[in-house]
Scaffold this active site. Structure first.
Site, PDB file in Angstrom:
ATOM      1  N   LYS A   1       0.842  -1.212   0.000  1.00  0.00           N
ATOM      2  CA  LYS A   1       0.000   0.000   0.000  1.00  0.00           C
ATOM      3  C   LYS A   1       0.875   1.260   0.000  1.00  0.00           C
ATOM      4  O   LYS A   1       0.661   2.166  -0.807  1.00  0.00           O
ATOM      5  CB  LYS A   1      -0.894   0.014   1.245  1.00  0.00           C
ATOM      6  N   ASN A   2       1.847   1.302   0.893  1.00  0.00           N
ATOM      7  CA  ASN A   2       2.604   2.546   1.067  1.00  0.00           C
ATOM      8  C   ASN A   2       3.615   2.795  -0.045  1.00  0.00           C
ATOM      9  O   ASN A   2       4.125   3.910  -0.181  1.00  0.00           O
ATOM     10  CB  ASN A   2       3.262   2.583   2.451  1.00  0.00           C
TER      11      ASN A   2
ATOM     12  N   ARG B   1      -4.664  10.322   4.525  1.00  0.00           N
ATOM     13  CA  ARG B   1      -3.605  11.290   4.745  1.00  0.00           C
ATOM     14  C   ARG B   1      -2.541  11.258   3.651  1.00  0.00           C
ATOM     15  O   ARG B   1      -1.906  12.259   3.348  1.00  0.00           O
ATOM     16  CB  ARG B   1      -2.998  11.029   6.119  1.00  0.00           C
TER      17      ARG B   1
ATOM     18  N   CYS C   1      -5.256  12.969  12.815  1.00  0.00           N
ATOM     19  CA  CYS C   1      -5.328  11.535  12.599  1.00  0.00           C
ATOM     20  C   CYS C   1      -5.290  10.882  13.968  1.00  0.00           C
ATOM     21  O   CYS C   1      -4.627  11.399  14.883  1.00  0.00           O
ATOM     22  CB  CYS C   1      -4.119  11.145  11.763  1.00  0.00           C
TER      23      CYS C   1
ATOM     24  N   ARG D   1       0.044  14.854  12.901  1.00  0.00           N
ATOM     25  CA  ARG D   1       0.869  14.524  11.728  1.00  0.00           C
ATOM     26  C   ARG D   1       1.084  15.779  10.888  1.00  0.00           C
ATOM     27  O   ARG D   1       0.439  15.982   9.867  1.00  0.00           O
ATOM     28  CB  ARG D   1       0.215  13.389  10.931  1.00  0.00           C
ATOM     29  N   PRO D   2       2.020  16.625  11.337  1.00  0.00           N
ATOM     30  CA  PRO D   2       2.261  17.886  10.632  1.00  0.00           C
ATOM     31  C   PRO D   2       2.909  17.657   9.271  1.00  0.00           C
ATOM     32  O   PRO D   2       3.412  16.568   8.999  1.00  0.00           O
ATOM     33  CB  PRO D   2       3.221  18.626  11.560  1.00  0.00           C
ATOM     34  N   ILE D   3       2.923  18.691   8.434  1.00  0.00           N
ATOM     35  CA  ILE D   3       3.602  18.576   7.129  1.00  0.00           C
ATOM     36  C   ILE D   3       4.645  19.682   6.953  1.00  0.00           C
ATOM     37  O   ILE D   3       4.985  20.058   5.836  1.00  0.00           O
ATOM     38  CB  ILE D   3       2.601  18.544   5.948  1.00  0.00           C
ATOM     39  N   ASP D   4       5.147  20.171   8.085  1.00  0.00           N
ATOM     40  CA  ASP D   4       6.138  21.257   8.011  1.00  0.00           C
ATOM     41  C   ASP D   4       7.380  20.856   7.202  1.00  0.00           C
ATOM     42  O   ASP D   4       7.946  21.684   6.473  1.00  0.00           O
ATOM     43  CB  ASP D   4       6.541  21.699   9.425  1.00  0.00           C
TER      44      ASP D   4
ATOM     45  N   ASP E   1       4.579   0.728  12.081  1.00  0.00           N
ATOM     46  CA  ASP E   1       3.392   0.068  11.529  1.00  0.00           C
ATOM     47  C   ASP E   1       3.263  -1.389  11.970  1.00  0.00           C
ATOM     48  O   ASP E   1       2.275  -2.049  11.642  1.00  0.00           O
ATOM     49  CB  ASP E   1       3.388   0.157   9.991  1.00  0.00           C
TER      50      ASP E   1
ATOM     51  N   ILE F   1       8.046   7.111  16.785  1.00  0.00           N
ATOM     52  CA  ILE F   1       7.607   7.798  15.566  1.00  0.00           C
ATOM     53  C   ILE F   1       6.301   8.549  15.823  1.00  0.00           C
ATOM     54  O   ILE F   1       6.180   9.730  15.503  1.00  0.00           O
ATOM     55  CB  ILE F   1       7.415   6.798  14.394  1.00  0.00           C
TER      56      ILE F   1
ATOM     57  N   ARG G   1      -8.537  -0.553   4.777  1.00  0.00           N
ATOM     58  CA  ARG G   1      -7.698   0.472   4.129  1.00  0.00           C
ATOM     59  C   ARG G   1      -6.330  -0.094   3.776  1.00  0.00           C
ATOM     60  O   ARG G   1      -5.668   0.424   2.887  1.00  0.00           O
ATOM     61  CB  ARG G   1      -7.508   1.669   5.075  1.00  0.00           C
TER      62      ARG G   1
END
Ligand code: EPU
Length: 428
Positions: free
Chosen positions: A24-25, A95, A119, A124-127, A310, A332, A402
């Protein structure tokens, strides 16, 4: 659609052969990368998952022609004239939609992708994504719930992708996908080393990109003017494989895992062996035999090649019935422990101190109704249910769907008693 639940009657040692699906990832950023060319891309070994369907819906919304051939797990895309706006209604479902940002910016020089939002596994930032794209010359603003990125051109430079919690996987994917069409050379330092990033780089190179160092913390990308179509087979899902490895270990079973890459699973193999399971690699297969779990574990999640976050919930299930006191530190996602309180409903003896779980192994778990909160938490609960005596009902399994292709069918083929039923409890 009505909600579904899994009903598991535990206590059966799982035996037989399971084939692992595509990752998936790996697949999600690779599908996003098809936006980088107007030409035909063929992606094979694509798992049949809700997140993949969401990514296809997003690509279609963006104007990409998407042909999904289910029996062969093949997706064909042609992004002749994509538009640059990914809306909230689709982005909020997943996400990973954030990894549209890099390819859309590189292709169109102007795009808006809805902010992915929070989430259940934590903040879960995206900086780091924004920092990386800005280094390449983009102006990035967050306004009205959208990340708006635009530039005259992208220009290669050095970009450092390490953050407080290590490198970022999708952040690395975004910067990589932007850098392949940038002018000049980009060096990404502290890049994510996950196999999924390496697979993305392999695909991009097939499209004509010039990336060196994939799988290492330093990526060197020589920008090219344009990319062409490519044909790619997605790598196997190491987390699905790891989940079945734990299933064999904690049910005292014996499973041959086919199609997985053993080299991607070193940290999981190491911990299973330490706990008392036997793991053998033969001719491209991995065989896990349960035996007696006798040693508690100390486990800390880390970026690859460390122990994957995970797989943390699944290992908690295993530790809950491994004699002694196990300690799990989540480095994490410090709050990714939603599964513990549900495992306690099955009789697990668990305590949480900040980002560390202390798990005292019990003699047995006993089945009970539980609620899935997120994808990997659901997998942990499925495993706990397989080990428990009696019946475990797992509600809200849309989380599981998912990320795990046909998990109930695969488990049944290994001898598990698992039924998928409509959940008539509206509160569940
Ligand atoms: N982080 C930041 N700033 C950023 C980006 C990340 O602080 O700009 C932090 C995160 O909050 C987290 C850490 O860095 O603490 C690592 O996050 P990362 O960005 O690597 O996660 P991701 O790329 O969003 C992918 C997987 C996750 C997996 C993580 C870590 C996909 C689609 N998702 O997420 O998979 O847990 O890497 O390995 O590839 C799952 O499959 O269940 C799943 C959650």
């Amino acid at each position: 659609m009505p909600l579904e639940k899994l009903v598991i009657t535990g206590g059966v040692p799982l035996k037989g052969v399971v084939r692992i699906s595509g990752s998936k990832n790996a697949c999600l950023p690779i599908l996003a990368a098809t936006l980088l060319t107007p030409e035909l891309c063929v992606i094979r070994n694509v798992p049949d998952l809700a997140d993949v369907r969401t990514m296809c819906a997003l690509l279609k919304w963006l104007g990409v022609q998407v042909r999904h051939d289910r029996p062969g797990c093949v997706i064909e895309t042609r992004a002749e004239k994509p538009v640059g706006v990914a809306p909230y209604d689709l982005v909020r479902k997943m996400r990973a939609s954030v990894c549209l940002l890099g390819p859309l910016l590189a292709r169109l020089h102007n795009c808006k992708v809805s902010m992915p939002g929070g989430c259940v596994i934590g903040n879960r930032p995206i900086d780091q994504h924004i920092k990386g794209l800005t280094r390449l010359g983009a102006n990035v603003e967050v306004e009205s719930g959208y990340v708006h990125a635009h530039c005259d051109e992208l220009v290669g430079t050095d970009v450092f992708m390490g953050g407080r919690f290590g490198s970022t996987v999708l952040g690395t994917a975004n910067v990589l996908m932007a850098a392949v069409l940038a002018k000049g050379t980009t060096i990404i330092e502290s890049a994510a080393c996950e196999p999924e990033i390496e697979d993305l780089a392999v695909f991009l190179n097939k499209m004509g990109a010039k990336i060196r160092g994939a799988g290492s913390p330093t990526l060197e990308i020589e920008g090219v003017k344009e990319l062409h179509g490519a044909d790619h087979v997605v790598i196997a899902d190491r987390i699905e494989a790891g989940t079945f490895m734990v299933a064999a270990a904690l049910t005292g079973g014996n499973i041959e895992i086919q199609g997985a890459c053993a080299a991607h699973l070193g940290a999981v193999r190491d911990k299973l062996e330490e706990a008392g399971a036997t793991v053998q690699r033969n001719n491209g297969t991995i065989r896990v035999t349960g035996g007696s779990l006798h040693k508690p574990l100390e486990l800390t999640t880390m970026p690859y090649p460390g122990f994957p976050t995970d797989m943390q919930a699944q290992m908690c299930a295993l530790m809950s019935i491994t004699p002694g006191i196990s300690v799990v530190t989540e480095k994490i996602y410090p709050n990714r422990f939603m599964h513990l309180s549900e495992m306690a409903r099955l009789g697990a003896d668990v305590a949480l101190e900040s980002n560390t779980a202390i798990i005292k192994g019990v003699n047995h778990l006993s089945g009970a109704p539980v609620m899935a909160s997120d994808l990997r938490a659901s997998a942990g609960l499925v495993l706990a249910g397989l080990a428990a005596e009696g019946e475990t009902d797992i509600k809200r399994i849309y989380h599981l769907d998912r990320g795990y292709e046909h998990i109930d069918t695969k488990l049944r083929e290994l001898g598990a008693s698992v039924e998928r039923l409509e959940d008539d409890d509206n509160n569940g």
